[in-house]
Design an enzyme around this catalytic site. Structure first.
Site, PDB file in Angstrom:
ATOM      1  N   ASP A   1      -7.954  -5.413   0.099  1.00  0.00           N
ATOM      2  CA  ASP A   1      -8.461  -6.280  -0.968  1.00  0.00           C
ATOM      3  C   ASP A   1      -8.112  -7.749  -0.780  1.00  0.00           C
ATOM      4  OD1 ASP A   1      -9.754  -4.390  -2.509  1.00  0.00           O
ATOM      5  OD2 ASP A   1      -7.880  -3.704  -3.407  1.00  0.00           O
TER       6      ASP A   1
ATOM      7  N   HIS B   1       0.849  -1.198   0.000  1.00  0.00           N
ATOM      8  CA  HIS B   1       0.000   0.000   0.000  1.00  0.00           C
ATOM      9  C   HIS B   1       0.881   1.242   0.000  1.00  0.00           C
ATOM     10  CE1 HIS B   1      -3.159   2.809   1.109  1.00  0.00           C
ATOM     11  NE2 HIS B   1      -3.985   1.882   0.668  1.00  0.00           N
TER      12      HIS B   1
HETATM   13  N1  ACO Z   1       4.246  -7.641  -4.572  1.00  0.00           N
HETATM   14  C1  ACO Z   1       5.595  -7.601  -4.747  1.00  0.00           C
HETATM   15  N2  ACO Z   1       6.345  -6.481  -4.614  1.00  0.00           N
HETATM   16  C2  ACO Z   1       5.689  -5.342  -4.313  1.00  0.00           C
HETATM   17  C3  ACO Z   1       4.293  -5.304  -4.119  1.00  0.00           C
HETATM   18  C4  ACO Z   1       3.563  -6.518  -4.268  1.00  0.00           C
HETATM   19  N3  ACO Z   1       2.227  -6.553  -4.113  1.00  0.00           N
HETATM   20  N4  ACO Z   1       3.913  -4.027  -3.852  1.00  0.00           N
HETATM   21  C5  ACO Z   1       5.038  -3.284  -3.859  1.00  0.00           C
HETATM   22  N5  ACO Z   1       6.114  -4.083  -4.127  1.00  0.00           N
HETATM   23  C6  ACO Z   1       7.514  -3.671  -4.141  1.00  0.00           C
HETATM   24  C7  ACO Z   1       7.877  -2.891  -5.396  1.00  0.00           C
HETATM   25  O1  ACO Z   1       8.340  -3.752  -6.426  1.00  0.00           O
HETATM   26  C8  ACO Z   1       8.946  -1.953  -4.876  1.00  0.00           C
HETATM   27  O2  ACO Z   1      10.144  -2.712  -4.753  1.00  0.00           O
HETATM   28  P1  ACO Z   1      11.586  -1.975  -4.989  1.00  0.00           P
HETATM   29  O3  ACO Z   1      11.682  -0.911  -3.945  1.00  0.00           O
HETATM   30  O4  ACO Z   1      12.575  -3.070  -4.832  1.00  0.00           O
HETATM   31  O5  ACO Z   1      11.542  -1.406  -6.385  1.00  0.00           O
HETATM   32  C9  ACO Z   1       8.487  -1.632  -3.452  1.00  0.00           C
HETATM   33  O6  ACO Z   1       7.701  -2.760  -3.049  1.00  0.00           O
HETATM   34  C10 ACO Z   1       7.657  -0.360  -3.369  1.00  0.00           C
HETATM   35  O7  ACO Z   1       6.574  -0.480  -4.295  1.00  0.00           O
HETATM   36  P2  ACO Z   1       5.960   0.744  -5.104  1.00  0.00           P
HETATM   37  O8  ACO Z   1       5.394   0.231  -6.376  1.00  0.00           O
HETATM   38  O9  ACO Z   1       6.965   1.863  -5.185  1.00  0.00           O
HETATM   39  O10 ACO Z   1       4.805   1.180  -4.122  1.00  0.00           O
HETATM   40  P3  ACO Z   1       3.568   2.085  -4.479  1.00  0.00           P
HETATM   41  O11 ACO Z   1       3.218   2.819  -3.258  1.00  0.00           O
HETATM   42  O12 ACO Z   1       3.823   2.901  -5.709  1.00  0.00           O
HETATM   43  O13 ACO Z   1       2.427   1.010  -4.874  1.00  0.00           O
HETATM   44  C11 ACO Z   1       0.627  -0.508  -4.720  1.00  0.00           C
HETATM   45  C12 ACO Z   1       1.407   0.631  -4.035  1.00  0.00           C
HETATM   46  C13 ACO Z   1       0.197  -0.066  -6.121  1.00  0.00           C
HETATM   47  C14 ACO Z   1      -0.609  -0.809  -3.900  1.00  0.00           C
HETATM   48  C15 ACO Z   1       1.541  -1.768  -4.803  1.00  0.00           C
HETATM   49  O14 ACO Z   1       1.886  -2.193  -3.505  1.00  0.00           O
HETATM   50  C16 ACO Z   1       0.880  -2.924  -5.565  1.00  0.00           C
HETATM   51  O15 ACO Z   1       0.973  -2.960  -6.789  1.00  0.00           O
HETATM   52  N6  ACO Z   1       0.178  -3.874  -4.866  1.00  0.00           N
HETATM   53  C17 ACO Z   1      -0.519  -4.944  -5.539  1.00  0.00           C
HETATM   54  C18 ACO Z   1      -1.859  -4.461  -6.052  1.00  0.00           C
HETATM   55  C19 ACO Z   1      -2.850  -4.201  -4.946  1.00  0.00           C
HETATM   56  O16 ACO Z   1      -3.054  -5.024  -4.064  1.00  0.00           O
HETATM   57  N7  ACO Z   1      -3.520  -3.043  -5.026  1.00  0.00           N
HETATM   58  C20 ACO Z   1      -4.557  -2.649  -4.054  1.00  0.00           C
HETATM   59  C21 ACO Z   1      -4.072  -1.520  -3.194  1.00  0.00           C
HETATM   60  S1  ACO Z   1      -5.255  -1.106  -1.961  1.00  0.00           S
HETATM   61  C22 ACO Z   1      -6.399  -0.221  -2.820  1.00  0.00           C
HETATM   62  O17 ACO Z   1      -6.163   0.454  -3.744  1.00  0.00           O
HETATM   63  C23 ACO Z   1      -7.744  -0.341  -2.373  1.00  0.00           C
END
Ligand code: ACO
Length: 438
Positions: free
Chosen positions: A373, A315
Site C-alpha cells: 500500500d 506486515h
Molecule cells: N508503524 C509503527 N510500528 C509498527 C507498525 C507501523 N506501521 N506496524 C507494526 N508496528 C510495531 C507494533 O507496534 C509492534 O511493536 P511492539 O512489538 O513493540 O509492540 C510490532 O511492530 C509488531 O506489530 P503487530 O501489530 O504485532 O503486527 P501485526 O502483524 O499484528 O500487524 C499490520 C500487521 C496490521 C499490517 C501492522 O504492521 C500495521 O498496522 N501497519 C500499518 C497499516 C498498514 O499499512 N496496513 C496494510 C497492511 S498490507 C495489507 O493489508 C494489504
C-alpha cells in the site's frame, strides 16, 4: 481445482497434560511449511487453543498462493509475482487464480468475450446509485451493490458443470469494475459511461471513469499498463483478513455475492486495504503542514500506539521487503516519470520517509518494511484516481483471489462452517434481578 492434501505425516508432536500424553501429526505443505494437526485436540483433551489474530493458526490447506515472508517470495499457482507482473495482463492472472492455469489463446478469447458480454449491470441498479448521499464512501456503495447483484442475478448462483468458466465469477469480475466506475461518476455528479466492447478490461475502466459527453478521453497505454500491473499486485495474498472473511462467510453456505460483499467491508479497514488511502492522506498532511515533519511522523510512529502507526509499513507475514512493494515502487516512479511528474513532492516525501524509517533501529528490530500500500496510492493519484477510490482499486484487484478462495473452500470436502471457540471470562451464574430491584 481442489486443494492438495499435505504429505502424510512423518513427525508427531507430543502434548502432555495431566497424566496423559497425546501425539499429533505434523503435516508438511508442498513448499516445506509445517503444521501440527490439532483437529481432534478438544475431543482428546478437553482443551482448545487460544490464538488472538490467528497468528499461529492455519484454517485450511490451499493450492492457490504461496508466500515466504522471511525471503520475500510470492507465487500464484507456482508462478512468481515478478513473472506474472512482467508478462501478464490482470485478467490472465485472474484466470490463473480462479481456474488454476494460465489460459491458452482460445481460452483467453472465450474468457474475454464472456467478460465483455457481462460487463453491464441491470438498468434498474442505476437507480440505487442515485439515492446515495453526496460524499458516500465508494467502498460502502461497492459492498452494497455487490450484495444487490444476488437479487438481480439469482439464477447464476449454482455452478454449471457444463460451463468451462464459472459464469457467476465472470459476471462479478466484469461488473465490479462497472459498479466502481459508476460510483465515482455518481460522486462527482457526472452521467454514467457504459462499458465498450472495443476496449480491454483496464481501458474500459479508465474510459468509464474519465470520459464524459464533453471529454473525448483516450486511455493512455502507459497508464493502462500500470493499472494492469497494480491490479496484478493486489490479485491474491492467501489467508489475509478480507479473504478469510470471504471464506468464513462462504462456509455458512452464503452466496458468492454475499461473501464478496463482506470481504469488501473487511478490506476497507485502514489496517488492511484502507491503508492505501491512509498513506496518501499521511503524505499530503506532511506536504501541507511541514516538510520537516517526516522526522516527527517517524517519532510518533514509534510510540507503539495503533493510531499513530506509519501507514503502508509493516506486515503480518513479510519480515523483509514486500515483493509487491518493490514492484509497485519501480512502476510508480516509472509512471510518474512518463507522465512528466518526476519531481512529484508526494513521491519525494514517500521516498524520504522510507529511507529514514529503514535506517531507524525501531523499524529494523521489528522487521517493518514498506508494504504494497505504500506506493500504490501515489501511482493511482498520478492516474487521476481520487483518494477515496484507492481501496476500491484494491478491491477490483483482489476480487479474483476472493473468488478463487471462496470456490476452493466450497469444493474442499474437509471444510466445515467457520466457527472459532473462546475462553469465557465474564460473570459466573448469578440470580436474575427484576427491573424494580436493580
Ligand atoms: N508503524 C509503527 N510500528 C509498527 C507498525 C507501523 N506501521 N506496524 C507494526 N508496528 C510495531 C507494533 O507496534 C509492534 O511493536 P511492539 O512489538 O513493540 O509492540 C510490532 O511492530 C509488531 O506489530 P503487530 O501489530 O504485532 O503486527 P501485526 O502483524 O499484528 O500487524 C499490520 C500487521 C496490521 C499490517 C501492522 O504492521 C500495521 O498496522 N501497519 C500499518 C497499516 C498498514 O499499512 N496496513 C496494510 C497492511 S498490507 C495489507 O493489508 C494489504
Amino acid at each position: 481445482m481442489s486443494a492438495h492434501r499435505p504429505s502424510p505425516p512423518a513427525d508427531k508432536v507430543a502434548l502432555t497434560y495431566g497424566k496423559r500424553t497425546w501425539r499429533y501429526p505434523v503435516l508438511t505443505g508442498s513448499e516445506g511449511e509445517k503444521a501440527v494437526d490439532i483437529s481432534t485436540l478438544r475431543q482428546d483433551t478437553g482443551l482448545i487453543t487460544l490464538d488472538p489474530g490467528y497468528v499461529n493458526t492455519g484454517a485450511c490447506t490451499s493450492d492457490i498462493t504461496f508466500i515466504d515472508g522471511e525471503r520475500g517470495i510470492l507465487r500464484h499457482r507456482g508462478y512468481s509475482i515478478e513473472d506474472l507482473a512482467e508478462h501478464c495482463v490482470f485478467l490472465e492472472v485472474a484466470y490463473l487464480l480462479i481456474l488454476g492455469k494460465l489460459p491458452n489463446r482460445q481460452e483467453w478469447q472465450s474468457f474475454s468475450d464472456l467478460m465483455n458480454r457481462h460487463s453491464m449491470i441491470h438498468e434498474d441498479m442505476r437507480d440505487f446509485f442515485l439515492n446515495y448521499p453526496e460524499g458516500a464512501h465508494p467502498m460502502a456503495v461497492l459492498s452494497a451493490m455487490v450484495v444487490s447483484l444476488s437479487s438481480f442475478y439469482p439464477e447464476i448462483e449454482q455452478e454449471d458443470p457444463n460451463e468451462p468458466i464459472d459464469i457467476t465469477a465472470t459476471r462479478l469480475l466484469s461488473k465490479l469494475r462497472t459498479i466502481a466506475a459508476f460510483s465515482y461518476k455518481k460522486s462527482i455528479g457526472e452521467p454514467f459511461v457504459y462499458p465498450s466492447c472495443r476496449m480491454s478490461y483496464c481501458e474500459n475502466f479508465l474510459n468509464m471513469m474519465f470520459s464524459s459527453p464533453v471529454n473525448d478521453y483516450t486511455p493512455d497505454p502507459v497508464v493502462v499498463r500500470a493499472l494492469n500491473l497494480f491490479l496484478i499486485l493486489h490479485a491474491d495474498h492467501e489467508q489475509n483478513c478480507s479473504t478469510s472473511v470471504v471464506r468464513i462467510v462462504g462456509s455458512a453456505g452464503s452466496s458468492l455475492y454475499a461473501s464478496i460483499s463482506a470481504g469488501i467491508c473487511a478490506l476497507w479497514g485502514p489496517l488492511h486495504g484502507g491503508a492505501n488511502q491512509a498513506v496518501i492522506e499521511m503524505l499530503e498532511r506532511i506536504l501541507r503542514e511541514d516538510r520537516g515533519k517526516v522526522d516527527k511522523v517517524i517519532a510518533r510512529a514509534k510510540q507503539r500506539d495503533a493510531r499513530t502507526r506509519l501507514m503502508g509499513f509493516g506486515h503480518r507475514i513479510y519480515k523483509t521487503y514486500d515483493p509487491r512493494a518493490k514492484i509497485a515502487k519501480e512502476v510508480c516512479t516509472r509512471l510518474l516519470s512518463r507522465l512528466g511528474m518526476r519531481n512529484d513532492p508526494i513521491l519525494e516525501i514517500a521516498m524520504e520517509l522510507e529511507e529514514k524509517a529503514l535506517a531507524d533501529s525501531y523499524f529494523q528490530e521489528r522487521h517493518l518494511y514498506p508494504n504494497v500500500d505504500f506506493y500504490t496510492g501515489i501511482a493511482y493519484r498520478a492516474m487521476g484516481i481520487p483518494t477515496n477510490m484507492f481501496t476500491v482499486m484494491f478491491a477490483i484487484g483482489r476480487l479474483p483471489g476472493w473468488i478463487a478462495h471462496w470456490m476452493e473452500n466450497r469444493r474442499d470436502p474437509r471444510q466445515k462452517i467457520g466457527r472459532p471457540r473462546q475462553i469465557y471470562v465474564g460473570p459466573t451464574a448469578r440470580p436474575f434481578i427484576p427491573m424494580d430491584q436493580r
